[in-house]
Enzyme design. Structure first.
Site, short mmCIF file in Angstrom:
data_model
loop_
_atom_site.label_atom_id
_atom_site.label_comp_id
_atom_site.label_asym_id
_atom_site.label_seq_id
_atom_site.Cartn_x
_atom_site.Cartn_y
_atom_site.Cartn_z
CE LYS A 189 62.04 78.94 37.69
NZ LYS A 189 62.63 78.51 36.38
NE ARG A 206 63.27 85.42 35.73
CZ ARG A 206 62.25 84.57 35.57
NH1 ARG A 206 61.27 84.51 36.41
NH2 ARG A 206 62.25 83.78 34.55
NE ARG A 229 57.23 76.03 29.04
CZ ARG A 229 57.88 76.82 29.88
NH1 ARG A 229 57.88 76.55 31.17
NH2 ARG A 229 58.57 77.85 29.44
NE ARG A 235 56.18 80.52 29.13
CZ ARG A 235 56.85 80.47 30.28
NH1 ARG A 235 56.39 79.72 31.27
NH2 ARG A 235 57.94 81.16 30.45
NE ARG A 270 62.31 82.12 28.95
CZ ARG A 270 61.57 81.02 28.82
NH1 ARG A 270 61.33 80.52 27.63
NH2 ARG A 270 61.09 80.42 29.88
P1 AP5 Z 1 58.41 74.01 33.83
O1 AP5 Z 1 57.98 73.41 35.12
O2 AP5 Z 1 57.42 74.77 33.01
O3 AP5 Z 1 59.77 74.86 34.05
P2 AP5 Z 1 60.01 76.25 34.79
O4 AP5 Z 1 61.27 76.12 35.57
O5 AP5 Z 1 58.79 76.68 35.53
O6 AP5 Z 1 60.30 77.13 33.51
P3 AP5 Z 1 59.76 78.55 33.04
O7 AP5 Z 1 60.16 78.67 31.60
O8 AP5 Z 1 58.30 78.73 33.34
O9 AP5 Z 1 60.60 79.48 33.91
P4 AP5 Z 1 60.97 80.90 33.64
O10 AP5 Z 1 61.56 81.21 34.94
O11 AP5 Z 1 61.80 81.19 32.46
O12 AP5 Z 1 59.57 81.57 33.22
P5 AP5 Z 1 58.56 82.52 34.00
O13 AP5 Z 1 57.20 82.10 33.63
O14 AP5 Z 1 58.95 82.61 35.43
O15 AP5 Z 1 59.03 72.81 32.93
C1 AP5 Z 1 59.47 73.05 31.60
C2 AP5 Z 1 59.10 71.83 30.72
O16 AP5 Z 1 59.85 70.69 31.16
C3 AP5 Z 1 57.62 71.40 30.81
O17 AP5 Z 1 57.17 70.99 29.54
C4 AP5 Z 1 57.61 70.23 31.80
O18 AP5 Z 1 56.57 69.29 31.51
C5 AP5 Z 1 58.99 69.62 31.56
N1 AP5 Z 1 59.57 69.07 32.81
C6 AP5 Z 1 59.53 69.62 34.06
N2 AP5 Z 1 60.20 68.84 34.93
C7 AP5 Z 1 60.69 67.78 34.20
C8 AP5 Z 1 61.48 66.64 34.54
N3 AP5 Z 1 61.90 66.42 35.80
N4 AP5 Z 1 61.80 65.77 33.54
C9 AP5 Z 1 61.37 65.98 32.27
N5 AP5 Z 1 60.62 67.04 31.89
C10 AP5 Z 1 60.28 67.94 32.85
O19 AP5 Z 1 58.92 83.94 33.37
C11 AP5 Z 1 58.55 84.26 32.04
C12 AP5 Z 1 59.00 85.68 31.73
O20 AP5 Z 1 58.32 86.62 32.62
C13 AP5 Z 1 60.48 86.00 31.94
O21 AP5 Z 1 61.28 85.63 30.82
C14 AP5 Z 1 60.44 87.53 32.14
O22 AP5 Z 1 60.25 88.20 30.93
C15 AP5 Z 1 59.19 87.70 32.99
N6 AP5 Z 1 59.48 87.61 34.44
C16 AP5 Z 1 59.00 86.68 35.31
N7 AP5 Z 1 59.49 86.90 36.54
C17 AP5 Z 1 60.30 87.98 36.44
C18 AP5 Z 1 61.15 88.66 37.38
N8 AP5 Z 1 61.24 88.27 38.66
N9 AP5 Z 1 61.88 89.71 36.94
C19 AP5 Z 1 61.78 90.13 35.65
N10 AP5 Z 1 61.03 89.52 34.71
C20 AP5 Z 1 60.30 88.44 35.11
#
Ligand code: AP5
Length: 225
Positions: free
Chosen positions: A15, A101, A137, A170, A181
């Site tokens: 994402k 979420r 990552r 991270r 997660r």
């Molecule tokens: P990346 O693009 O970083 O993936 P992502 O989907 O953004 O993954 P996240 O881990 O950031 O999502 P998340 O939703 O768990 O975390 P968030 O920061 O929102 O890609 C991942 C890796 O794959 C990278 O190395 C990239 O290079 C590689 N890649 C990408 N596309 C590829 C492809 N096509 N082919 C090969 N490789 C590829 O949330 C973190 C924390 O914050 C949560 O756990 C929670 O504690 C809190 N939080 C955030 N939002 C909320 C909410 N709404 N409610 C409650 N808690 C929340």
């Protein structure tokens, strides 16, 4: 009219990677709740302190904290006090990445928007792929660019290609936090697929492909009304 989209999908689905490319090419506002929380933590705010333990353990931050944070930010977008020159123009597109979420978050979002969402994009990726994406990552501590040791390596190990910043992993990409997660995603976030399907805004992108191919499908979906 611009798009007002939610990016929905499991951790590691890509994402953030796709949002960054969309920002480069189309300049939507990118509202990532994960990035906002990490910023609060790095500034040492009260919200950042409250969120820390939940995030590092791979748990969701409580709904009331997240909803207040997003409503505050969206309020700025909708009144035009945020978004630069584009302000509140109906042409100003935005992406919500990582929110909602949970069902209470989705209902709160519906209630707070003056104009409804145009797209909810579901990034579909099998679980084994997610684990290898998250474990490899690396993120730039300076500009936030996302890299991967195998799938998107930097030219020089540990150094960002864009700005020479130092790369870091991270804390929630440790194996114990990743499995937590993924479990929480299945339990709390997957039900949103039915919620948005019933509102006719859900579209799906096969995100288990090369980033360029995923981006083509994403932009095709966003171009469709
Ligand atoms: P990346 O693009 O970083 O993936 P992502 O989907 O953004 O993954 P996240 O881990 O950031 O999502 P998340 O939703 O768990 O975390 P968030 O920061 O929102 O890609 C991942 C890796 O794959 C990278 O190395 C990239 O290079 C590689 N890649 C990408 N596309 C590829 C492809 N096509 N082919 C090969 N490789 C590829 O949330 C973190 C924390 O914050 C949560 O756990 C929670 O504690 C809190 N939080 C955030 N939002 C909320 C909410 N709404 N409610 C409650 N808690 C929340």
């Amino acid at each position: 009219m611009g798009f007002r989209a939610v990016f929905l999908g499991p951790p590691g689905a890509g994402k953030g990677t796709q949002a960054a490319r969309l920002v480069e090419e189309r300049s939507p506002l990118h509202i990532s709740t994960g990035d906002m929380l990490r910023e609060h933590r790095s500034k040492g705010t009260e919200l950042g302190e409250q969120a820390k333990a939940f995030m590092d353990a791979g748990k969701l931050v409580p709904d009331e904290l997240i909803i207040a944070m997003v409503e505050d930010r969206l309020g700025g977008v909708e009144t035009g006090s945020e978004g630069g020159e584009a302000g509140a123009s109906p042409d100003q597109s935005w992406i919500l990445d990582g929110f909602p979420r949970t069902l209470p978050q989705a209902r709160a979002l519906d209630a707070s928007l003056a104009t409804p969402l145009t797209h909810v994009v579901y990034f579909r990726v099998p679980q084994d792929v997610l684990v290898s994406r998250l474990s490899g990552r690396w993120t730039c501590s300076s500009c936030g660019a996302i890299w991967h040791e195998r799938f998107k390596p930097t030219r020089s190990e540990g150094v960002c290609d864009n700005c020479d910043g130092a790369l870091k992993q991270r804390p929630d990409d440790r194996p114990e936090a990743v499995s937590q997660r993924l479990e929480i995603y299945s339990r709390d976030t997957e039900p949103l697929l039915d919620y948005y399907k019933s509102r006719n805004v859900l579209c799906e992108v096969d995100a288990d492909r090369a980033p360029d191919e995923v981006f083509s499908s994403l932009t095709a979906e966003l171009a469709a009304s």
